[in-house]
Design a protein around this motif. Structure first.
Motif, PDB file in Angstrom:
ATOM      1  N   ILE A 137      88.937  31.472 -13.885  1.00 55.79           N
ATOM      2  CA  ILE A 137      88.121  30.968 -14.984  1.00 55.79           C
ATOM      3  C   ILE A 137      88.184  29.443 -14.930  1.00 55.79           C
ATOM      4  CG2 ILE A 137      87.779  30.905 -17.487  1.00 55.79           C
ATOM      5  CD1 ILE A 137      89.462  33.545 -17.576  1.00 55.79           C
ATOM      6  N   VAL A 138      87.013  28.812 -14.863  1.00 57.37           N
ATOM      7  CA  VAL A 138      86.945  27.350 -14.853  1.00 57.37           C
ATOM      8  C   VAL A 138      86.221  26.924 -16.125  1.00 57.37           C
ATOM      9  CG1 VAL A 138      86.219  25.306 -13.588  1.00 57.37           C
ATOM     10  CG2 VAL A 138      86.912  27.352 -12.332  1.00 57.37           C
ATOM     11  N   ILE A 139      86.866  26.061 -16.891  1.00 54.26           N
ATOM     12  CA  ILE A 139      86.386  25.703 -18.222  1.00 54.26           C
ATOM     13  C   ILE A 139      86.014  24.224 -18.294  1.00 54.26           C
ATOM     14  CG2 ILE A 139      87.025  25.584 -20.673  1.00 54.26           C
ATOM     15  CD1 ILE A 139      88.808  27.959 -20.290  1.00 54.26           C
ATOM     16  N   LEU A 180      77.749  25.502 -13.462  1.00 56.19           N
ATOM     17  CA  LEU A 180      78.399  24.441 -12.671  1.00 56.19           C
ATOM     18  C   LEU A 180      79.918  24.641 -12.638  1.00 56.19           C
ATOM     19  CD1 LEU A 180      76.298  21.365 -13.826  1.00 56.19           C
ATOM     20  CD2 LEU A 180      76.343  22.365 -11.520  1.00 56.19           C
ATOM     21  N   ALA A 181      80.481  25.098 -13.748  1.00 50.83           N
ATOM     22  CA  ALA A 181      81.919  25.375 -13.776  1.00 50.83           C
ATOM     23  C   ALA A 181      82.256  26.533 -12.828  1.00 50.83           C
ATOM     24  CB  ALA A 181      82.367  25.692 -15.204  1.00 50.83           C
ATOM     25  N   ALA A 182      81.431  27.589 -12.846  1.00 52.46           N
ATOM     26  CA  ALA A 182      81.661  28.729 -11.945  1.00 52.46           C
ATOM     27  C   ALA A 182      81.493  28.311 -10.482  1.00 52.46           C
ATOM     28  CB  ALA A 182      80.710  29.869 -12.290  1.00 52.46           C
ATOM     29  N   LEU A 183      80.511  27.472 -10.213  1.00 50.75           N
ATOM     30  CA  LEU A 183      80.290  26.959  -8.863  1.00 50.75           C
ATOM     31  C   LEU A 183      81.523  26.183  -8.384  1.00 50.75           C
ATOM     32  CD1 LEU A 183      77.828  27.103  -6.948  1.00 50.75           C
ATOM     33  CD2 LEU A 183      77.157  24.857  -7.796  1.00 50.75           C
ATOM     34  N   GLY A 238      82.675  30.696 -15.187  1.00 48.70           N
ATOM     35  CA  GLY A 238      82.632  29.350 -15.722  1.00 48.70           C
ATOM     36  C   GLY A 238      82.314  29.403 -17.198  1.00 48.70           C
ATOM     37  N   ILE A 239      82.987  28.565 -17.975  1.00 54.43           N
ATOM     38  CA  ILE A 239      82.757  28.519 -19.417  1.00 54.43           C
ATOM     39  C   ILE A 239      82.518  27.073 -19.836  1.00 54.43           C
ATOM     40  CG2 ILE A 239      83.709  28.967 -21.717  1.00 54.43           C
ATOM     41  CD1 ILE A 239      85.538  31.086 -20.430  1.00 54.43           C
ATOM     42  N   ASP A 240      81.385  26.840 -20.478  1.00 53.76           N
ATOM     43  CA  ASP A 240      81.119  25.557 -21.124  1.00 53.76           C
ATOM     44  C   ASP A 240      81.496  25.754 -22.581  1.00 53.76           C
ATOM     45  OD1 ASP A 240      80.116  22.964 -21.711  1.00 53.76           O
ATOM     46  OD2 ASP A 240      78.244  23.870 -22.393  1.00 53.76           O
TER      47      ASP A 240
END
Length: 192
Positions: free
Chosen positions: A46-48, A153-156, A2-4
């Motif tokens: 990858i969730v951004i 939270l993005a990785a979750l 996850g990437i913020d």
């Protein structure tokens, strides 16, 4: 992973990698640092937390451009508003974030990238104290930053996607936002 993502490289971007029962939280600044982390960890997904596309009919986000009549929201932003507020993509900070998100997506061609919205994820999962939530479930060496927590939270959300228990808002031709389903087994296991 996850990437913020921050709108500018001088500002911190939070990254979270979940692997089994372990998480790695880190802060990066430049696209180069983010790409190196991706290439080192080789994530399945990858969730951004950043827009990764423009609204339909837009070639840019400039107010003076003839494309501005196309609107300031994608369908996914219209749909996510039932869960909470989101900013128009033509606001200064959102414009920078969107353009950086699109650029990073192009640089990470070959990887699977999806978009999410951590504040909505946190609200949907009923997490009130995010720092305590993470501390109760994972061993941490240092206190995570707010950006690293949003990366978490993005990785979750990515885990919910891999377990096929997610909702997808928007039009795939324009761009979508994914959110976890509340009853996702893997998230329930982590949440308890």
């Amino acid at each position: 992973m996850g990437i913020d993502l921050a709108g500018m490289e001088k500002n911190p971007s939070g990254i979270c990698i979940i692997e089994g029962d372990n998480i790695l939280l880190k802060t990066s600044y430049t696209d180069k640092e983010i790409i190196e982390t991706v290439q080192t960890s080789l994530p399945e997904l990858i969730v951004i937390d950043a827009p990764l596309s423009l609204p339909r009919g837009r070639c840019c986000l400039e107010k003076e451009c003839v494309c501005a009549s196309g609107g300031h929201f994608r369908q996914c932003e219209v749909e996510i508003r039932r869960y909470g507020p989101v900013l128009p993509l033509n606001f200064r900070g959102m414009k920078m974030l969107t353009m950086r998100g699109i650029s990073l997506k192009e640089k990470l061609e070959g990887y699977t990238l999806l978009e999410t919205h951590p504040r909505t994820v946190q609200k949907m999962l009923g997490i009130t104290d995010l720092i305590q939530y993470v501390k109760d479930r994972f061993e941490l060496d240092v206190k995570p930053s707010a950006h690293e927590l949003d990366g978490f939270l993005a990785a979750l959300t990515g885990l919910s996607y891999l377990e096929d228990c997610y909702m997808e808002l928007g039009d795939p031709q324009e761009g979508t936002i994914i959110l976890p389903e509340k009853d996702c087994a893997i998230l329930l296991e982590i949440i308890k």
